[in-house]
Design a protein around this motif. Structure first.
Motif, short mmCIF file in Angstrom:
data_model
loop_
_atom_site.label_atom_id
_atom_site.label_comp_id
_atom_site.label_asym_id
_atom_site.label_seq_id
_atom_site.Cartn_x
_atom_site.Cartn_y
_atom_site.Cartn_z
N UNK A 252 -16.30 -37.66 -47.18
CA UNK A 252 -16.44 -39.00 -47.77
C UNK A 252 -17.71 -39.14 -48.59
N UNK A 253 -18.39 -38.03 -48.85
CA UNK A 253 -19.59 -38.09 -49.70
C UNK A 253 -19.18 -38.48 -51.12
N UNK A 254 -20.07 -39.16 -51.81
CA UNK A 254 -19.79 -39.61 -53.18
C UNK A 254 -19.30 -38.49 -54.08
N UNK A 255 -19.88 -37.29 -53.95
CA UNK A 255 -19.49 -36.20 -54.85
C UNK A 255 -18.02 -35.80 -54.62
N UNK A 256 -17.56 -35.88 -53.36
CA UNK A 256 -16.16 -35.57 -53.05
C UNK A 256 -15.25 -36.68 -53.55
N UNK A 257 -15.67 -37.92 -53.35
CA UNK A 257 -14.89 -39.07 -53.83
C UNK A 257 -14.70 -38.98 -55.34
N UNK A 258 -15.78 -38.71 -56.05
CA UNK A 258 -15.72 -38.62 -57.50
C UNK A 258 -14.76 -37.51 -57.96
N UNK A 259 -14.84 -36.35 -57.31
CA UNK A 259 -13.96 -35.24 -57.68
C UNK A 259 -12.50 -35.58 -57.38
N UNK A 260 -12.24 -36.22 -56.26
CA UNK A 260 -10.87 -36.56 -55.88
C UNK A 260 -10.26 -37.59 -56.83
N UNK A 261 -11.06 -38.55 -57.25
CA UNK A 261 -10.55 -39.60 -58.14
C UNK A 261 -10.14 -39.05 -59.51
N UNK A 262 -10.58 -37.86 -59.85
CA UNK A 262 -10.26 -37.26 -61.15
C UNK A 262 -9.05 -36.32 -61.11
N UNK A 263 -8.45 -36.16 -59.94
CA UNK A 263 -7.32 -35.24 -59.84
C UNK A 263 -6.07 -35.81 -60.51
N UNK A 264 -5.33 -34.99 -61.24
CA UNK A 264 -4.06 -35.43 -61.81
C UNK A 264 -3.00 -35.54 -60.70
N UNK A 265 -1.92 -36.27 -60.94
CA UNK A 265 -0.93 -36.49 -59.88
C UNK A 265 -0.36 -35.22 -59.30
#
Length: 372
Positions: free
Chosen positions: A288-301
């Motif tokens: 749940x670290x910000x860097x993981x959140x940011x990477x996950x939000x950029x994933x394509x479907x």
């Protein structure tokens, strides 16, 4: 109105200067694992609500706390908001909505870097791992190879068997916490008091977390690393696969449904955090670290969920770090994989609360609390 210090602490989860900078810039993902508390005559709670924060639900009351049981009428502060000293609440941060990364290899590499950096960051001293045998807890465990792994459940349940198989593949020390009906009866009132929640679903989810943390604390570990957030961030739920055909989500796209599920974290996480703290262990949630959140939000479907699989991007990202059978394994929701839901229901029926009754398990929980 001034906000007095709660529980001897002003701010949890981040340094004052980090939060001040986030307030100044409006940056929602400022490089933390979440924060909440009082700063410069205001209350703040991060954009994903990773730290619980409550105010007294009385007009202009200055009382606040990190735990609901310390207030008479606790009200959860909205994630991403600021409560000013005049009692008004303002939304300060919103979850980013970036365009998906089109290059799959680039997207997977970004997730891999974020995840591995985050799981390797915690100090292993005094740290144990909540381990269910799935990809989430396995990658958390891989980051701290010296930490012991714990799994809780009724003997023979899915999570215990999966954890044993995964621990063997990872060559890790696994400690099984077998709980029974007496344990459930004892723990339910403690969970309800700590979390302020008595609905069956929350209690069922909290039970195995509570027993895991309780045993780890008894063994001398004061922190428990968990894989919370991975299912929400990386498309781990069945309902995001075909959202247009699933009544459980309003969105009609995979990314939209995943974002919808992510938006439930601020309501879910206080239950988990408060349960672990009540059992004696401080939660550590590297995914749940910000860097993981940011990477996950950029994933394509197609790297989130398809008919062929879920958490696709995460599974690709941890290739070579987590053994393939564990990396690919699907797992049950914790309340079912540990038999917590089944056995709580059994206890309710044995106590006379039959399934034909409205909310029979909830009524049983209320009775346990009243009798404690």
């Amino acid at each position: 109105m001034q906000f007095p210090t709660a529980e001897g602490e002003q701010l949890r989860g981040a340094a004052l200067e980090t939060v001040r900078q986030a307030l100044e810039t409006g940056e929602p993902l400022s490089g933390t694992a979440g924060f909440a508390g009082a700063i410069d005559e205001m209350l703040v709670r991060d954009v994903l609500g990773r730290e619980p924060l409550y105010v007294e639900a009385v007009t202009n009351s200055p009382e606040w706390a990190f735990s609901p049981e310390l207030l008479d009428n606790p009200e959860l502060v909205s994630a991403g908001s600021v409560v000013h000293d005049d009692g008004t609440t303002e939304q300060q941060w919103a979850l980013p909505d970036p365009e998906p990364t089109t290059d799959h290899q680039d997207a997977i590499a970004t997730v891999r870097d974020a995840v591995l950096t985050s799981v390797r960051e915690p100090d292993s001293e005094g740290l144990a791992i909540a381990f269910s045998g799935g990809v989430d807890s396995a990658v958390v465990a891989a980051g701290v190879p010296d930490a012991p792994c714990y799994v809780a459940g009724f003997e023979g349940c899915h999570d215990v068997e999966a954890a044993r198989e995964a621990a063997d593949l990872l060559d890790r020390d696994l400690r099984v916490v077998a709980f029974d009906h007496e344990d459930i009866v004892r723990a339910v009132p403690e969970i309800v008091r700590a979390t302020g929640r008595s609905n069956p679903m929350d209690v069922q989810i909290a039970l195995p977390l509570y027993f895991t943390a309780e045993q780890a604390a008894a063994d001398g570990f004061d922190r428990l690393a968990v894989g919370q957030g991975a299912d929400e961030l990386f498309g781990g739920y069945r309902k995001v696969v075909n959202p247009g055909e699933d009544h459980r989500v309003e969105a009609d796209t995979v990314r939209g449904a995943t974002r919808e599920v992510v938006s439930t974290l601020p309501e879910q996480l206080p239950r988990d955090v408060l349960t672990l703290r009540a059992a004696g262990a401080e939660p550590v949630a590297p995914l749940l670290h910000d860097r993981v959140v940011d990477a996950a939000l950029r994933l394509p479907p197609e790297l989130l969920a398809t008919e062929d699989g879920r958490k696709i991007g995460l599974r690709h990202a941890v290739e070579g770090v987590v053994p393939d059978p564990v990396r690919r394994a699907e797992k049950k929701a914790v309340q079912y994989g540990t038999y917590a839901a089944r056995e709580l229901d059994r206890l309710a029926r044995q106590a006379g609360f039959k399934k034909r009754m409205d909310d029979h398990v909830g009524q049983y929980i209320d009775q346990l609390v009243a009798e404690s």
